[in-house]
Write an enzyme that holds these catalytic residues in place. Sequence first.
Site, PDB file in Angstrom:
ATOM      1  N   CYS A 213       0.852  -1.202   0.151  1.00  0.00           N
ATOM      2  CA  CYS A 213       0.117   0.102   0.243  1.00  0.00           C
ATOM      3  C   CYS A 213       0.873   1.286   0.421  1.00  0.00           C
ATOM      4  O   CYS A 213       1.578   2.037   1.130  1.00  0.00           O
ATOM      5  CB  CYS A 213      -0.907   0.023   1.227  1.00  0.00           C
TER       6      CYS A 213
ATOM      7  N   CYS B 172      -0.402   3.969   3.052  1.00  0.00           N
ATOM      8  CA  CYS B 172      -0.259   4.034   4.054  1.00  0.00           C
ATOM      9  C   CYS B 172       0.005   2.403   4.739  1.00  0.00           C
ATOM     10  O   CYS B 172       0.771   2.211   4.289  1.00  0.00           O
ATOM     11  CB  CYS B 172      -2.115   5.026   3.987  1.00  0.00           C
ATOM     12  N   SER B 173      -1.836   1.825   4.408  1.00  0.00           N
ATOM     13  CA  SER B 173      -0.976   0.679   5.316  1.00  0.00           C
ATOM     14  C   SER B 173      -2.476  -0.464   4.873  1.00  0.00           C
ATOM     15  O   SER B 173      -2.875  -1.461   5.893  1.00  0.00           O
ATOM     16  CB  SER B 173      -1.357   0.594   6.327  1.00  0.00           C
ATOM     17  N   CYS B 174      -3.202   0.523   4.181  1.00  0.00           N
ATOM     18  CA  CYS B 174      -3.982  -0.765   3.589  1.00  0.00           C
ATOM     19  C   CYS B 174      -3.787  -2.232   3.111  1.00  0.00           C
ATOM     20  O   CYS B 174      -3.445  -2.588   2.884  1.00  0.00           O
ATOM     21  CB  CYS B 174      -4.821   0.048   2.570  1.00  0.00           C
TER      22      CYS B 174
END
Length: 196
Positions: free
Chosen positions: A104, A107-109
Amino acid sequence: MAGHGHNEPESDIAIRVKAMESLLAEKGLVDPVGIDHLVDYYETRVGPRNGAAVVARAWTDPDYKARLLDDASAAIAELGFSGLQGENMVVVENTPKVHNIVVCTLCSCYPWPVLGLPPVWYKSPPYRSRVVREPRAVLGEFGLAVPKDVEVRVWDSSAEIRYLVLPMQPEGTAGKSEEELATLVTRDGMIGVAAV
């Protein structure tokens, strides 16, 4: 919080987390029982073991695999795994000619229902930026050497779509049960940074 080996000293971060939890509980800002339920939920009811069950089913059931690659969200839901951060899933299959890896970049999907919480490195800026520019180098740092004749595809997860890698079934495992196969599947293999 999960326990640790009684013969090993706790890490600095574990001590800090306990101190913070104690302080927040003392001030009435968090409920320790609620925290324990939350930790138990992510440790035992969601997470990589769910993803491993999906992979093992795909390895043993060609019809399920076809549904998984066609409509991952629906196929994953067949096994009872769905929910927040897993509404719109896409499964990409590793083959002898294609290796997939997920990131991602924003961000941190991450697909929580099948992989649980993301590892720290998945959220780190160096991983997020480098894996797009030099995926083979990053894979090498994870200890995975992808042959030059294998195409590496990088998939960028987002709030709209989350990806899961379907690793190739290891040689010599035909005939094993789903339960046996699921024990072979790792979180990193379903992100694409490790072989299974």
